[in-house]
Write a protein that holds these residues in place. Structure first.
Motif, short mmCIF file in Angstrom:
data_model
loop_
_atom_site.label_atom_id
_atom_site.label_comp_id
_atom_site.label_asym_id
_atom_site.label_seq_id
_atom_site.Cartn_x
_atom_site.Cartn_y
_atom_site.Cartn_z
N GLY A 196 0.82 -1.21 0.00
CA GLY A 196 0.00 0.00 0.00
C GLY A 196 0.85 1.25 0.00
N LYS A 197 0.19 2.39 0.07
CA LYS A 197 0.90 3.66 0.15
C LYS A 197 1.66 3.70 1.47
N ASP A 198 2.88 4.19 1.42
CA ASP A 198 3.70 4.27 2.62
C ASP A 198 3.12 5.25 3.63
N ARG A 199 3.25 4.92 4.89
CA ARG A 199 2.87 5.80 5.98
C ARG A 199 3.61 5.36 7.23
N GLY B 211 4.37 3.82 10.69
CA GLY B 211 3.83 2.83 11.61
C GLY B 211 3.29 1.55 11.04
N ILE B 212 3.42 1.33 9.75
CA ILE B 212 2.86 0.09 9.17
C ILE B 212 3.49 -1.14 9.81
N ILE B 213 4.81 -1.20 9.86
CA ILE B 213 5.49 -2.36 10.44
C ILE B 213 5.11 -2.52 11.90
N ALA B 214 5.06 -1.43 12.63
CA ALA B 214 4.71 -1.48 14.05
C ALA B 214 3.31 -2.04 14.26
N MET B 215 2.35 -1.60 13.44
CA MET B 215 0.97 -2.06 13.60
C MET B 215 0.82 -3.55 13.30
N VAL B 216 1.47 -4.00 12.24
CA VAL B 216 1.39 -5.43 11.89
C VAL B 216 2.13 -6.26 12.94
N SER B 217 3.30 -5.81 13.33
CA SER B 217 4.08 -6.54 14.34
C SER B 217 3.34 -6.62 15.67
N GLN B 218 2.63 -5.56 16.03
CA GLN B 218 1.88 -5.56 17.29
C GLN B 218 0.80 -6.64 17.29
N ILE B 219 0.07 -6.74 16.19
CA ILE B 219 -0.97 -7.78 16.09
C ILE B 219 -0.35 -9.17 16.23
N LEU B 220 0.77 -9.39 15.54
CA LEU B 220 1.42 -10.69 15.62
C LEU B 220 1.93 -10.97 17.04
N ALA B 221 2.55 -9.99 17.67
CA ALA B 221 3.06 -10.17 19.03
C ALA B 221 1.94 -10.44 20.02
N PHE C 279 4.65 1.08 -0.27
CA PHE C 279 5.24 0.20 0.73
C PHE C 279 4.97 -1.24 0.34
N ASN C 280 5.97 -2.10 0.45
CA ASN C 280 5.83 -3.53 0.17
C ASN C 280 6.63 -4.29 1.22
N MET C 281 5.98 -5.24 1.89
CA MET C 281 6.67 -6.02 2.91
C MET C 281 6.24 -7.48 2.84
N GLU D 252 -8.18 -0.39 7.97
CA GLU D 252 -8.08 0.77 8.85
C GLU D 252 -6.93 1.70 8.45
N ILE D 253 -5.81 1.12 8.04
CA ILE D 253 -4.63 1.94 7.71
C ILE D 253 -4.40 2.04 6.19
N ASN D 254 -5.37 1.54 5.42
CA ASN D 254 -5.37 1.68 3.96
C ASN D 254 -4.21 0.95 3.26
N VAL D 255 -3.95 -0.28 3.72
CA VAL D 255 -3.01 -1.17 3.04
C VAL D 255 -3.66 -2.55 2.92
N ASP D 256 -3.13 -3.37 2.03
CA ASP D 256 -3.63 -4.73 1.85
C ASP D 256 -2.71 -5.68 2.62
N ILE D 257 -3.27 -6.38 3.61
CA ILE D 257 -2.49 -7.32 4.42
C ILE D 257 -3.06 -8.71 4.21
N LYS D 258 -2.20 -9.65 3.85
CA LYS D 258 -2.61 -11.04 3.66
C LYS D 258 -1.68 -11.95 4.46
N ALA D 259 -2.25 -12.99 5.02
CA ALA D 259 -1.47 -14.02 5.72
C ALA D 259 -1.87 -15.37 5.13
N GLN D 260 -0.88 -16.10 4.67
CA GLN D 260 -1.14 -17.40 4.05
C GLN D 260 -0.22 -18.45 4.65
#
Length: 89
Positions: free
Chosen positions: A9-12, A14-24, A42-44, A70-78
């Motif tokens: 998605g578009k960079d902004r 806290g993206i890594i922090a938000m995803v990492s927080q959910i995983l933690a 942004f691509n991760m 909520e943060i306007n990015v596409d997150i997928k877990a497979q």
């Protein structure tokens, strides 16, 4: 069980922090992260281990998808095996 988590998605801030927080919060261990930003996009890709987690994959996928909206990015877990089959050339 290993997961492949992708975020695009578009960079902004806290993206890594938000995803990492959910995983933690769900006891999902991040094994590897590769991320880049190109022209403001942004691509991760994360490799994570979910075996010690009490959350099932479907519920984790739902949680990540909702955070992505909520943060306007596409997150997928497979599941790693599904990812490999889908991307096997």
């Amino acid at each position: 069980m290993k997961l492949v988590v992708t975020v695009v998605g578009k960079d902004r801030v806290g993206i890594i922090a938000m995803v990492s927080q959910i995983l933690a919060e769900n006891n999902v261990n991040i094994l590897n992260i590769n991320q880049n930003i190109m022209d403001g996009f942004f691509n991760m890709v994360m490799i994570a281990e979910i075996s010690a987690s009490k959350i099932n994959l479907v519920d984790l996928q739902k949680t990540l998808k909702e955070k992505g909206k909520e943060i306007n990015v596409d997150i997928k877990a497979q599941h790693e095996d599904i990812f490999n089959v889908m991307h096997n050339v």
